[in-house]
Design a protein around this motif. Structure first.
Motif, PDB file in Angstrom:
ATOM      1  N   MET A 196      51.421  47.646  29.278  1.00 24.48           N
ATOM      2  CA  MET A 196      52.552  46.039  30.310  1.00 24.48           C
ATOM      3  C   MET A 196      51.535  45.083  29.854  1.00 24.48           C
ATOM      4  O   MET A 196      49.970  44.913  30.001  1.00 24.48           O
ATOM      5  N   MET A 197      52.629  44.406  29.972  1.00 23.32           N
ATOM      6  CA  MET A 197      52.861  42.982  29.475  1.00 23.32           C
ATOM      7  C   MET A 197      53.294  41.733  30.820  1.00 23.32           C
ATOM      8  O   MET A 197      53.952  41.027  30.650  1.00 23.32           O
ATOM      9  N   ARG A 198      52.318  42.322  31.832  1.00 23.93           N
ATOM     10  CA  ARG A 198      53.282  41.643  32.979  1.00 23.93           C
ATOM     11  C   ARG A 198      52.945  40.266  33.612  1.00 23.93           C
ATOM     12  O   ARG A 198      53.826  39.757  33.957  1.00 23.93           O
ATOM     13  N   PHE A 199      52.226  39.679  32.184  1.00 23.35           N
ATOM     14  CA  PHE A 199      51.553  38.528  32.118  1.00 23.35           C
ATOM     15  C   PHE A 199      51.859  37.101  31.062  1.00 23.35           C
ATOM     16  O   PHE A 199      51.507  36.486  31.224  1.00 23.35           O
ATOM     17  N   GLU A 200      52.403  38.035  30.444  1.00 22.61           N
ATOM     18  CA  GLU A 200      53.098  37.103  29.122  1.00 22.61           C
ATOM     19  C   GLU A 200      53.685  35.800  29.953  1.00 22.61           C
ATOM     20  O   GLU A 200      54.477  35.922  30.171  1.00 22.61           O
ATOM     21  N   ASN A 201      53.102  35.047  28.961  1.00 19.83           N
ATOM     22  CA  ASN A 201      52.850  33.444  29.612  1.00 19.83           C
ATOM     23  C   ASN A 201      52.892  32.895  30.312  1.00 19.83           C
ATOM     24  O   ASN A 201      53.500  32.053  31.063  1.00 19.83           O
ATOM     25  N   LYS A 202      52.063  33.218  31.317  1.00 23.26           N
ATOM     26  CA  LYS A 202      51.614  33.100  32.526  1.00 23.26           C
ATOM     27  C   LYS A 202      50.058  32.302  32.249  1.00 23.26           C
ATOM     28  O   LYS A 202      49.212  33.474  31.599  1.00 23.26           O
ATOM     29  N   VAL A 203      49.890  31.375  32.996  1.00 25.86           N
ATOM     30  CA  VAL A 203      48.320  31.006  32.906  1.00 25.86           C
ATOM     31  C   VAL A 203      47.554  31.179  34.751  1.00 25.86           C
ATOM     32  O   VAL A 203      48.611  31.025  35.394  1.00 25.86           O
ATOM     33  N   ALA A 204      46.273  32.886  34.459  1.00 24.71           N
ATOM     34  CA  ALA A 204      45.133  33.006  35.227  1.00 24.71           C
ATOM     35  C   ALA A 204      44.118  31.795  35.295  1.00 24.71           C
ATOM     36  O   ALA A 204      43.508  31.867  34.068  1.00 24.71           O
ATOM     37  N   LEU A 205      43.699  30.861  36.958  1.00 27.09           N
ATOM     38  CA  LEU A 205      42.925  30.837  37.054  1.00 27.09           C
ATOM     39  C   LEU A 205      41.770  31.820  37.084  1.00 27.09           C
ATOM     40  O   LEU A 205      42.233  31.976  38.822  1.00 27.09           O
ATOM     41  N   VAL A 206      40.696  32.362  37.083  1.00 25.83           N
ATOM     42  CA  VAL A 206      40.282  33.370  38.141  1.00 25.83           C
ATOM     43  C   VAL A 206      38.161  32.681  37.810  1.00 25.83           C
ATOM     44  O   VAL A 206      37.748  31.944  37.656  1.00 25.83           O
ATOM     45  N   THR A 207      38.375  32.126  39.182  1.00 26.64           N
ATOM     46  CA  THR A 207      37.283  31.451  39.701  1.00 26.64           C
ATOM     47  C   THR A 207      35.394  33.304  39.693  1.00 26.64           C
ATOM     48  O   THR A 207      36.416  33.980  40.356  1.00 26.64           O
ATOM     49  N   GLY A 208      34.574  32.652  39.386  1.00 26.47           N
ATOM     50  CA  GLY A 208      33.247  33.561  39.487  1.00 26.47           C
ATOM     51  C   GLY A 208      34.326  34.581  38.657  1.00 26.47           C
ATOM     52  O   GLY A 208      33.877  35.843  38.468  1.00 26.47           O
ATOM     53  N   GLY A 209      34.426  34.176  37.405  1.00 17.80           N
ATOM     54  CA  GLY A 209      34.716  35.329  36.196  1.00 17.80           C
ATOM     55  C   GLY A 209      34.409  35.502  35.280  1.00 17.80           C
ATOM     56  O   GLY A 209      34.591  36.576  34.929  1.00 17.80           O
ATOM     57  N   ARG A 210      33.074  35.185  35.354  1.00 16.98           N
ATOM     58  CA  ARG A 210      32.383  35.647  34.342  1.00 16.98           C
ATOM     59  C   ARG A 210      31.280  36.614  34.863  1.00 16.98           C
ATOM     60  O   ARG A 210      30.216  37.422  33.252  1.00 16.98           O
ATOM     61  N   SER A 211      31.407  37.324  35.162  1.00 19.76           N
ATOM     62  CA  SER A 211      30.473  39.299  35.377  1.00 19.76           C
ATOM     63  C   SER A 211      31.630  39.748  37.091  1.00 19.76           C
ATOM     64  O   SER A 211      32.148  38.969  38.495  1.00 19.76           O
ATOM     65  N   GLY A 212      31.008  40.936  37.300  1.00 18.76           N
ATOM     66  CA  GLY A 212      31.581  41.363  38.088  1.00 18.76           C
ATOM     67  C   GLY A 212      32.469  41.706  38.279  1.00 18.76           C
ATOM     68  O   GLY A 212      33.351  42.174  37.818  1.00 18.76           O
ATOM     69  N   ILE A 213      33.651  41.775  39.644  1.00 16.34           N
ATOM     70  CA  ILE A 213      34.681  41.585  39.814  1.00 16.34           C
ATOM     71  C   ILE A 213      35.335  40.821  39.229  1.00 16.34           C
ATOM     72  O   ILE A 213      36.102  41.002  39.049  1.00 16.34           O
ATOM     73  N   GLY A 214      35.192  39.806  39.111  1.00 18.44           N
ATOM     74  CA  GLY A 214      35.924  38.695  38.316  1.00 18.44           C
ATOM     75  C   GLY A 214      35.961  39.139  37.084  1.00 18.44           C
ATOM     76  O   GLY A 214      37.222  38.300  36.407  1.00 18.44           O
ATOM     77  N   ARG A 215      35.060  39.634  36.282  1.00 19.49           N
ATOM     78  CA  ARG A 215      35.020  39.736  35.271  1.00 19.49           C
ATOM     79  C   ARG A 215      36.520  40.646  34.577  1.00 19.49           C
ATOM     80  O   ARG A 215      36.647  40.666  34.177  1.00 19.49           O
TER      81      ARG A 215
ATOM     82  N   PRO B  76      36.886  44.647  49.138  1.00 14.93           N
ATOM     83  CA  PRO B  76      36.537  45.900  48.313  1.00 14.93           C
ATOM     84  C   PRO B  76      35.417  46.094  49.264  1.00 14.93           C
ATOM     85  O   PRO B  76      34.677  45.140  50.421  1.00 14.93           O
ATOM     86  N   GLY B  77      35.111  47.031  49.438  1.00 11.44           N
ATOM     87  CA  GLY B  77      33.942  47.836  50.165  1.00 11.44           C
ATOM     88  C   GLY B  77      32.510  47.783  48.764  1.00 11.44           C
ATOM     89  O   GLY B  77      32.195  47.088  48.385  1.00 11.44           O
ATOM     90  N   TRP B  78      31.613  49.078  48.980  1.00 15.07           N
ATOM     91  CA  TRP B  78      30.991  49.486  47.976  1.00 15.07           C
ATOM     92  C   TRP B  78      31.231  49.065  46.560  1.00 15.07           C
ATOM     93  O   TRP B  78      31.936  50.311  46.424  1.00 15.07           O
ATOM     94  N   ILE B  79      31.149  48.124  45.760  1.00 11.81           N
ATOM     95  CA  ILE B  79      32.075  48.313  44.128  1.00 11.81           C
ATOM     96  C   ILE B  79      30.202  48.227  43.331  1.00 11.81           C
ATOM     97  O   ILE B  79      29.760  47.396  43.450  1.00 11.81           O
ATOM     98  N   ASP B  80      31.070  48.423  42.330  1.00  8.39           N
ATOM     99  CA  ASP B  80      29.182  48.385  41.737  1.00  8.39           C
ATOM    100  C   ASP B  80      28.920  47.519  40.708  1.00  8.39           C
ATOM    101  O   ASP B  80      29.171  47.720  38.964  1.00  8.39           O
ATOM    102  N   THR B  81      28.690  47.015  41.465  1.00  4.57           N
ATOM    103  CA  THR B  81      28.939  45.385  40.405  1.00  4.57           C
ATOM    104  C   THR B  81      27.239  45.395  40.235  1.00  4.57           C
ATOM    105  O   THR B  81      26.829  46.705  39.815  1.00  4.57           O
ATOM    106  N   ASP B  82      26.626  44.396  39.219  1.00  2.76           N
ATOM    107  CA  ASP B  82      25.434  44.925  38.097  1.00  2.76           C
ATOM    108  C   ASP B  82      24.091  44.441  39.664  1.00  2.76           C
ATOM    109  O   ASP B  82      23.148  44.744  39.610  1.00  2.76           O
ATOM    110  N   LEU B  83      24.710  43.668  40.370  1.00  3.22           N
ATOM    111  CA  LEU B  83      24.040  43.354  41.721  1.00  3.22           C
ATOM    112  C   LEU B  83      23.946  44.593  42.231  1.00  3.22           C
ATOM    113  O   LEU B  83      22.653  44.941  42.992  1.00  3.22           O
ATOM    114  N   ASN B  84      24.939  45.247  42.437  1.00  2.00           N
ATOM    115  CA  ASN B  84      24.902  46.090  43.562  1.00  2.00           C
ATOM    116  C   ASN B  84      23.901  47.221  42.710  1.00  2.00           C
ATOM    117  O   ASN B  84      22.842  48.080  43.819  1.00  2.00           O
ATOM    118  N   LEU B  85      24.384  47.892  41.654  1.00  2.00           N
ATOM    119  CA  LEU B  85      23.367  48.359  41.239  1.00  2.00           C
ATOM    120  C   LEU B  85      22.286  48.350  40.730  1.00  2.00           C
ATOM    121  O   LEU B  85      21.387  48.975  41.138  1.00  2.00           O
TER     122      LEU B  85
END
Length: 244
Positions: A1-20, A171-180
């Protein structure tokens, strides 16, 4: 599924966890993804960002437009949490929490609106179940996330007529690196892992990818009649009464 073809998304905090996970999901579905955070992103195009500086949001949005010429999706995910009782919480730390968790998203949305108006784009904010309830010692975090939920509704009401939608996930308790890491460093990690699973009706904690799946739906055109809503992603935790 390519719902975002030709679209640009900015994700803050996108290097890890939920953002990644969000960045990867949007990219897998065709989006050109740019992340913004302090550290270098080795996977996606990125912009260095210190969101404690109130001039950063406008600079980030301008850079996205300079690189790509458009903005379709804004994901406000960067955030922080610190533990302190109200009497121990300094005004400086209170302001740090609010600046990153609430003021920075406000400034990013304000800077992005002229471009989202052109693309009839949309915004998804990463709130928290702690914007709906509270854990001990999280006054600043709870207040900032509750404020972010309110901002989400206000943007949806004020700009829906322009084709701009705004929703949030909580989100509730999510298995991010920080929580793990927190679990692994507990005095009895196995007991903690067992106990944290028991407070969820689904009998487990969540994954970043499960949050990203909902974010992708909310950001996609198929959710075109959905705006101003706060969606919990918590395995039913907020619905389960504690035992007497």
């Amino acid at each position: 599924m390519m719902r975002f073809e030709n679209k640009v998304a900015l994700v803050t905090g996108g290097r890890s966890g939920i953002g990644r996970a969000i960045a990867r999901r949007l990219s897998d579905e065709g989006a050109t993804v740019i992340t913004a955070q302090r550290g270098e992103d080795e996977e996606f195009d990125w912009i260095a960002a210190d969101f404690s500086d109130p001039h950063t949001p406008e600079r980030i949005v301008a850079e996205v437009i300079a690189r790509t010429g458009r903005l379709d999706v804004l994901i406000n995910n960067a955030g922080m949490m610190m533990e302190a009782g109200i009497e121990e919480l300094s005004l400086e730390d209170w302001q740090r929490n609010l600046n990153l968790n609430l003021t920075a998203p406000f400034l990013l949305i304000r800077a992005a609106l002229p471009y989202l108006r052109k693309t009839r784009g949309n915004i998804v904010n990463t709130g928290s179940v702690e914007g709906l309830a509270a854990n001990p010692g999280h006054a600043a975090y709870c207040a900032s996330k509750a404020g972010l939920h309110g901002l989400t509704r206000s943007v949806a009401v004020d700009h829906g007529y322009e084709g701009i939608r705004c929703n949030a996930v909580a989100p509730g308790w999510i298995d991010t690196d920080l929580n793990l890491d927190f679990i692994e460093n507990a005095p009895d990690s196995e007991a903690f892992r067992r106990d944290i699973g028991r407070i969820h009706p689904v009998a487990r904690t969540g994954s970043p990818e499960e949050v990203a799946a909902l974010v992708a739906f909310l950001a996609a055109d198929e959710a075109g009649f959905v705006t101003g809503k706060i969606y919990t992603v918590d395995g039913g935790r907020m619905d389960k009464l504690s035992l007497p």
